[in-house]
Design a protein around this motif. Structure first.
Motif, PDB file in Angstrom:
ATOM      1  N   LEU A  27       7.290 -29.549  16.111  1.00  0.00           N
ATOM      2  CA  LEU A  27       7.866 -30.409  17.407  1.00  0.00           C
ATOM      3  C   LEU A  27       6.156 -31.148  18.492  1.00  0.00           C
ATOM      4  O   LEU A  27       6.494 -31.511  19.563  1.00  0.00           O
ATOM      5  CB  LEU A  27       8.456 -29.304  18.267  1.00  0.00           C
ATOM      6  N   THR A  28       4.925 -29.937  18.609  1.00  0.00           N
ATOM      7  CA  THR A  28       4.030 -30.182  19.250  1.00  0.00           C
ATOM      8  C   THR A  28       2.645 -30.807  18.737  1.00  0.00           C
ATOM      9  O   THR A  28       2.262 -31.288  19.785  1.00  0.00           O
ATOM     10  CB  THR A  28       3.589 -28.782  19.503  1.00  0.00           C
ATOM     11  N   GLN A  29       2.686 -30.378  17.724  1.00  0.00           N
ATOM     12  CA  GLN A  29       1.251 -31.098  17.222  1.00  0.00           C
ATOM     13  C   GLN A  29       1.109 -33.111  17.572  1.00  0.00           C
ATOM     14  O   GLN A  29       0.023 -33.219  17.836  1.00  0.00           O
ATOM     15  CB  GLN A  29       1.325 -31.060  15.807  1.00  0.00           C
ATOM     16  N   ARG A  30       2.183 -33.413  16.994  1.00  0.00           N
ATOM     17  CA  ARG A  30       1.911 -35.036  16.903  1.00  0.00           C
ATOM     18  C   ARG A  30       2.286 -35.654  18.263  1.00  0.00           C
ATOM     19  O   ARG A  30       1.743 -36.245  18.671  1.00  0.00           O
ATOM     20  CB  ARG A  30       2.909 -36.024  15.890  1.00  0.00           C
ATOM     21  N   GLU A  31       3.063 -34.632  19.032  1.00  0.00           N
ATOM     22  CA  GLU A  31       3.132 -35.596  20.262  1.00  0.00           C
ATOM     23  C   GLU A  31       3.213 -34.443  21.740  1.00  0.00           C
ATOM     24  O   GLU A  31       4.220 -34.225  21.828  1.00  0.00           O
ATOM     25  CB  GLU A  31       4.457 -36.061  20.037  1.00  0.00           C
ATOM     26  N   PRO A  32       1.854 -33.756  21.914  1.00  0.00           N
ATOM     27  CA  PRO A  32       1.877 -32.758  21.860  1.00  0.00           C
ATOM     28  C   PRO A  32       2.244 -32.617  23.751  1.00  0.00           C
ATOM     29  O   PRO A  32       2.903 -31.118  25.094  1.00  0.00           O
ATOM     30  CB  PRO A  32       0.281 -32.332  22.409  1.00  0.00           C
ATOM     31  N   GLY A  33       2.419 -34.215  24.246  1.00  0.00           N
ATOM     32  CA  GLY A  33       2.930 -34.191  26.211  1.00  0.00           C
ATOM     33  C   GLY A  33       4.725 -34.860  26.129  1.00  0.00           C
ATOM     34  O   GLY A  33       4.707 -35.060  26.311  1.00  0.00           O
ATOM     35  N   SER A  34       5.381 -34.085  24.923  1.00  0.00           N
ATOM     36  CA  SER A  34       6.367 -34.833  24.396  1.00  0.00           C
ATOM     37  C   SER A  34       7.667 -33.839  25.725  1.00  0.00           C
ATOM     38  O   SER A  34       6.694 -32.819  25.548  1.00  0.00           O
ATOM     39  CB  SER A  34       6.828 -34.959  22.940  1.00  0.00           C
ATOM     40  N   VAL A  35       8.909 -34.306  25.015  1.00  0.00           N
ATOM     41  CA  VAL A  35       9.817 -33.188  25.979  1.00  0.00           C
ATOM     42  C   VAL A  35       9.985 -31.870  25.136  1.00  0.00           C
ATOM     43  O   VAL A  35      10.337 -31.115  24.805  1.00  0.00           O
ATOM     44  CB  VAL A  35      11.127 -33.602  25.983  1.00  0.00           C
ATOM     45  N   LEU A  36       9.952 -32.353  23.442  1.00  0.00           N
ATOM     46  CA  LEU A  36       9.680 -31.155  22.683  1.00  0.00           C
ATOM     47  C   LEU A  36       8.821 -30.542  22.942  1.00  0.00           C
ATOM     48  O   LEU A  36       9.178 -29.138  21.744  1.00  0.00           O
ATOM     49  CB  LEU A  36      10.237 -31.658  21.173  1.00  0.00           C
ATOM     50  N   ALA A  37       7.769 -30.898  23.016  1.00  0.00           N
ATOM     51  CA  ALA A  37       6.339 -29.619  23.205  1.00  0.00           C
ATOM     52  C   ALA A  37       6.533 -28.838  24.087  1.00  0.00           C
ATOM     53  O   ALA A  37       6.489 -27.930  24.235  1.00  0.00           O
ATOM     54  CB  ALA A  37       5.392 -30.835  23.241  1.00  0.00           C
ATOM     55  N   ALA A  38       7.280 -29.640  25.410  1.00  0.00           N
ATOM     56  CA  ALA A  38       7.581 -29.221  26.798  1.00  0.00           C
ATOM     57  C   ALA A  38       8.311 -27.734  26.537  1.00  0.00           C
ATOM     58  O   ALA A  38       8.307 -26.955  27.155  1.00  0.00           O
ATOM     59  CB  ALA A  38       7.609 -29.647  27.827  1.00  0.00           C
ATOM     60  N   LEU A  39       9.064 -27.963  25.650  1.00  0.00           N
ATOM     61  CA  LEU A  39      10.544 -27.040  25.111  1.00  0.00           C
ATOM     62  C   LEU A  39       9.516 -25.759  24.860  1.00  0.00           C
ATOM     63  O   LEU A  39       9.927 -24.748  25.010  1.00  0.00           O
ATOM     64  CB  LEU A  39      11.615 -27.866  24.475  1.00  0.00           C
ATOM     65  N   CYS A  40       9.147 -26.006  23.767  1.00  0.00           N
ATOM     66  CA  CYS A  40       8.414 -24.951  23.207  1.00  0.00           C
ATOM     67  C   CYS A  40       7.635 -23.847  23.859  1.00  0.00           C
ATOM     68  O   CYS A  40       7.098 -22.622  23.766  1.00  0.00           O
ATOM     69  CB  CYS A  40       7.791 -25.599  21.278  1.00  0.00           C
ATOM     70  N   SER A  41       6.597 -25.440  24.976  1.00  0.00           N
ATOM     71  CA  SER A  41       5.884 -24.148  25.813  1.00  0.00           C
ATOM     72  C   SER A  41       6.394 -23.124  26.710  1.00  0.00           C
ATOM     73  O   SER A  41       5.859 -22.699  27.817  1.00  0.00           O
ATOM     74  CB  SER A  41       4.765 -25.423  26.592  1.00  0.00           C
ATOM     75  N   GLY A  42       7.978 -23.618  26.938  1.00  0.00           N
ATOM     76  CA  GLY A  42       8.274 -23.431  27.457  1.00  0.00           C
ATOM     77  C   GLY A  42       8.566 -23.664  29.757  1.00  0.00           C
ATOM     78  O   GLY A  42       8.870 -22.853  30.340  1.00  0.00           O
ATOM     79  N   SER A  43       7.651 -24.615  29.645  1.00  0.00           N
ATOM     80  CA  SER A  43       7.508 -25.422  31.051  1.00  0.00           C
ATOM     81  C   SER A  43       9.256 -26.338  31.202  1.00  0.00           C
ATOM     82  O   SER A  43       9.167 -26.886  32.012  1.00  0.00           O
ATOM     83  CB  SER A  43       6.604 -26.511  31.266  1.00  0.00           C
ATOM     84  N   LEU A  44      10.183 -26.429  30.018  1.00  0.00           N
ATOM     85  CA  LEU A  44      11.059 -27.346  30.361  1.00  0.00           C
ATOM     86  C   LEU A  44      12.077 -26.030  29.390  1.00  0.00           C
ATOM     87  O   LEU A  44      12.354 -25.246  28.110  1.00  0.00           O
ATOM     88  CB  LEU A  44      11.377 -28.941  30.007  1.00  0.00           C
ATOM     89  N   THR A  45      13.117 -25.984  30.272  1.00  0.00           N
ATOM     90  CA  THR A  45      14.214 -24.969  29.951  1.00  0.00           C
ATOM     91  C   THR A  45      14.892 -25.827  29.400  1.00  0.00           C
ATOM     92  O   THR A  45      15.894 -26.946  30.680  1.00  0.00           O
ATOM     93  CB  THR A  45      14.697 -24.030  31.327  1.00  0.00           C
TER      94      THR A  45
END
Length: 301
Positions: A27-45
């Protein structure tokens, strides 16, 4: 959802009622700026699914498997146009800009293919060339991939061959008289003794091709690439080579009488014993070119 520090961690998603399991790495490697990456980082809930361990996202899950596969492999799926439009909306929601670009590229290519309206397929061509004498005179073959085929002695005269791929094809003695082959690719093709009289090859790629004794008289070769091509004894009388790239090409013994070479690149080209009488070479790049024995009587330099 708390941030996921371990990229190998399993992430469970409920997309509109459809359940998916993947990893934070996917979810993070190919598109680190995506909504799915933000979900993993906790910046979006997002809402927690009543079933423990799942994150609920209120989107249609129909195409989410395609999104996961693209994140894994960067491959755009083969879909109907209406389905691409649905997938495009999902990609826009998740900010998957690479997937958006990929879908748009596929849709644009389909539109171009529809415009070209090719009359035959590659399979049709293969069946035809098994015959003893083959003619495709005047037929629209635009956009076809005819690379690596044995098309020697085939008559393509007057055909529409725009953007056809002839890379590494054997086209020895084939006839291309008055064809429209703008933008076609003849990279590393065998074109020995071919006839291109009056052909439109504007912007075509002929780098590394063998054009020994080929007839290109009166052909439009504007902006063509002949880098490293073998044009020994080729007939280029009155050919328009404006802006053509012939760097490192072999033009030994070629006849360029009346050819237009304005802004052409002939750096390092072999022009030994070439016929260049009265040719205007003033705007031609000739650094490192071999001109031993060339007929330059009346040439403008």
């Amino acid at each position: 959802m708390d941030s996921v520090s371990d990229l190998s961690s399993v992430v469970r998603l409920n997309i509109g009622g459809k359940k998916f399991c993947t990893t934070a790495d996917t979810l993070t490697q190919r598109e680190p700026g995506s909504v799915l990456a933000a979900l993993c980082s906790g910046s979006l809930t997002f809402c927690q699914d009543p079933e423990k361990g799942y994150v609920f996202i209120d989107r249609d899950g129909k195409h989410f498997r395609h999104i996961l596969n693209w994140l894994r492999d960067s491959v755009v799926p083969s879909l109907k146009e209406s389905e691409y439009e649905e997938l495009l909306r999902e990609a826009e929601y998740y900010d998957l800009f690479g997937l958006i670009d990929g879908i748009n590229a596929v849709l644009n290519n389909r539109k171009e293919d529809d415009k070209l309206d090719t009359e035959l397929t590659r399979t049709d061509i293969i069946k035809c060339i098994q015959s003893e004498k083959v003619r495709f005179r005047g037929i629209n073959l635009s956009g076809l991939d005819l690379s690596k085929l044995d098309l020697s002695f085939v008559d393509f005269s007057y055909a529409c061959l725009k953007s056809v791929f002839f890379s590494r094809a054997n086209l020895q003695c084939a006839k291309f008289r008055d064809v429209d082959a703008e933008g076609s690719v003849f990279h590393n093709a065998i074109l020995r003794e071919c006839e291109f009289t009056g052909a439109n090859l504007r912007g075509a790629l002929l780098a590394g091709s063998c054009l020994q004794s080929a007839n290109l008289q009166d052909a439009c070769l504007i902006d063509c690439s002949f880098c490293g091509a073998d044009l020994r004894s080729a007939h280029l009388q009155n050919a328009d080579l404006t802006g053509a790239n012939l760097e490192g090409a072999i033009l030994e013994g070629a006849n360029l009488k009346g050819a237009k070479l304005s802004n052409a690149n002939l750096k390092g080209a072999n022009l030994q014993r070439a016929y260049l009488r009265h040719v205007n070479l003033r705007d031609t790049q000739l650094e490192g070119a071999k001109l031993d024995g060339a007929n330059l009587l009346g040439a403008i330099r």
